[in-house]
Enzyme design. Structure first.
Site, mmCIF file in Angstrom:
data_model
loop_
_atom_site.group_PDB
_atom_site.id
_atom_site.type_symbol
_atom_site.label_atom_id
_atom_site.label_comp_id
_atom_site.label_asym_id
_atom_site.label_seq_id
_atom_site.Cartn_x
_atom_site.Cartn_y
_atom_site.Cartn_z
ATOM 1 N N CYS A 160 -9.555 10.078 7.701
ATOM 2 C CA CYS A 160 -8.916 9.414 8.845
ATOM 3 C C CYS A 160 -10.002 8.655 9.610
ATOM 4 O O CYS A 160 -10.534 9.139 10.608
ATOM 5 C CB CYS A 160 -8.243 10.460 9.728
ATOM 6 N N CYS A 354 -1.480 -0.198 9.915
ATOM 7 C CA CYS A 354 -2.182 0.433 11.027
ATOM 8 C C CYS A 354 -2.447 -0.560 12.135
ATOM 9 O O CYS A 354 -2.821 -1.711 11.887
ATOM 10 C CB CYS A 354 -3.505 1.023 10.534
#
Length: 426
Positions: A160, A354
């Site tokens: 992440c 994203c």
């Protein structure tokens, strides 16, 4: 009739509960089991870490929201999943039986893999939970009182990377606004083989754009970085070459550090025989269903996705909100089909989209599909992304409070900001 239990109430679990309740008639029960009594909007944690948000602004109580939709809530830790009996055994001695289980627990934060890391007994902060983000803010306030070097980045096996970049850029922005940036040297330390890899093999010109942004902000960086241990005020890092051999070692002094840890599967899930890979992530087939336990489905950070490519320091692929939403949609359709006497048929797209805040600007990427080669490989930067993420935070929390069963990520991205070619590709 059937009892569908959803384990976890995060960005995957809470929408799954709403979608499941809307898709099934009321003869079927839907229950959410969660360790806490609240939902937290994890993408806003970088803002909490610098004091731009407070807990109350990014959380909401689960009981009222779920209750309005006729969804039951059990608050408690799950100690064990008994797949033979189709039962969750709770840490307090209670249990919850299920006909179908949807695992959406997220991951366990593996601070123990790097000695001296983590906010509890270690020397680095985290923004992976709202509790950790609040501790990070406390540490940041101490940094403001006594400025010094900062190290931000991601540990080996991290998957992440976006929040690490976000937090570095947000810190830079906040320090500049306070006229303290000149007193705070910053280093970005990442297990990625190059800046902008993101666990995805790069997206568009993510390498060039993010390197440019780091240079513009005077943030040094170390890639292929294997953090071996952290002592008070010093981070020990091995920088590897492409062949995996140690090329250089670093002892980085710091007054403040935030490092994204590696993830593992949560204990109750990871210990189920045949359910997970060696790191505790749930193995699923093309329908998000466990190959060994056909009444168990899984979505989100807890599932096993192989790395895009082998890297000198291990990295994993991210599971973005848009991707998680597609997993949830597939699971709901497949359980509905099974209850009607059919077979699972729906498949998630596993596309990566994203919106990353950078303090005073932002970066957006679209990778369709996530693993190259791709139909869409798009990366852009601009003030509009910062505004888009702020808007999406409010939009998502509003929808979750109302119990919306619509595809929140897709509608926001397509109808409000029109991310190019998303609909055609996905």
């Amino acid at each position: 009739m059937a009892h569908i239990v959803i384990l976890g109430a995060g960005i995957g679990g809470l929408p799954a509960a709403y979608d499941m309740r809307a898709a099934l008639d009321r003869s079927h029960r839907v229950t959410v089991v969660n360790a806490t009594d609240h939902f937290q909007f994890v993408p806003s944690n970088p803002w909490v870490g610098v004091g731009w948000r407070e807990r109350r602004q990014i959380t909401l109580p689960l009981a009222p929201a779920l209750g309005r939709k006729g969804i039951e809530l059990v608050v408690g830790e799950v100690a064990r999943i008994d797949t033979e009996a189709s039962r969750l055994e709770l840490a307090d001695g209670g249990h919850v039986d299920y006909d179908y289980l949807v695992i959406a627990t997220g991951a366990k934060l593996a601070f123990d893999e790097v000695p001296g890391s983590g906010p509890h007994g270690g020397h680095t902060h985290s923004i992976c939970t709202v509790d950790h983000a609040e501790l990070a803010h406390e540490g940041y306030r101490r940094l403001l009182e006594r400025p010094g070097p900062v190290v931000v980045g991601a540990m080996p096996f991290a998957s992440c990377f976006g929040p690490a970049y976000e937090y570095a850029f947000i810190l830079d922005t906040d320090l500049r606004r306070r006229r303290l940036r000149d007193r705070v040297p910053m280093t970005f330390v990442t297990s990625e083989p190059y800046i902008g890899h993101l666990g995805l093999g790069g997206v568009g010109d993510s390498k060039g754009m993010l390197e440019h942004e780091l240079r513009q902000r005077h943030i040094q960086w170390i890639t292929n970085a294997r953090v071996t241990r952290v002592e008070e005020g010093v981070m020990h890092v091995e920088e590897l070459g492409e062949d995996g051999a140690v090329r250089r070692t670093h002892e980085l002094p710091f007054a403040y550090s935030m490092m994204i840890p590696a993830f593992r599967g949560v204990d109750a899930v990871a210990t189920v025989e045949g359910l997970c890979n060696p790191r505790g992530f749930v193995l699923v087939d093309e329908h998000q269903r466990s190959p060994k336990h056909p009444n168990i489905y899984a979505a989100g950070v807890c599932i096993a996705i192989p790395p895009v490519e082998q890297t000198p320091v291990p990295t994993g692929p991210p599971k973005t909100g848009y991707m998680i939403e597609s997993m949830v949609t597939a699971i709901v359709e497949n359980i509905k089909a099974e209850l009607a006497g059919g077979e699972p048929y729906a498949r998630a797209t596993w596309n990566a989209v994203c919106l990353a805040d950078m303090g005073d600007t932002g970066a957006a990427f679209v990778a369709l599909p996530q693993i190259p080669p791709r139909n869409v490989n798009w990366f852009k930067k601009g003030k509009w992304v910062h505004l888009a993420k702020v808007g999406f935070e409010k939009y998502f929390l509003y929808k979750m409070k109302r119990g919306s069963a619509e595809p929140v990520f897709e509608r926001y991205l397509l109808k409000v900001f029109g991310v190019p070619r998303l609909k055609e590709a996905g």
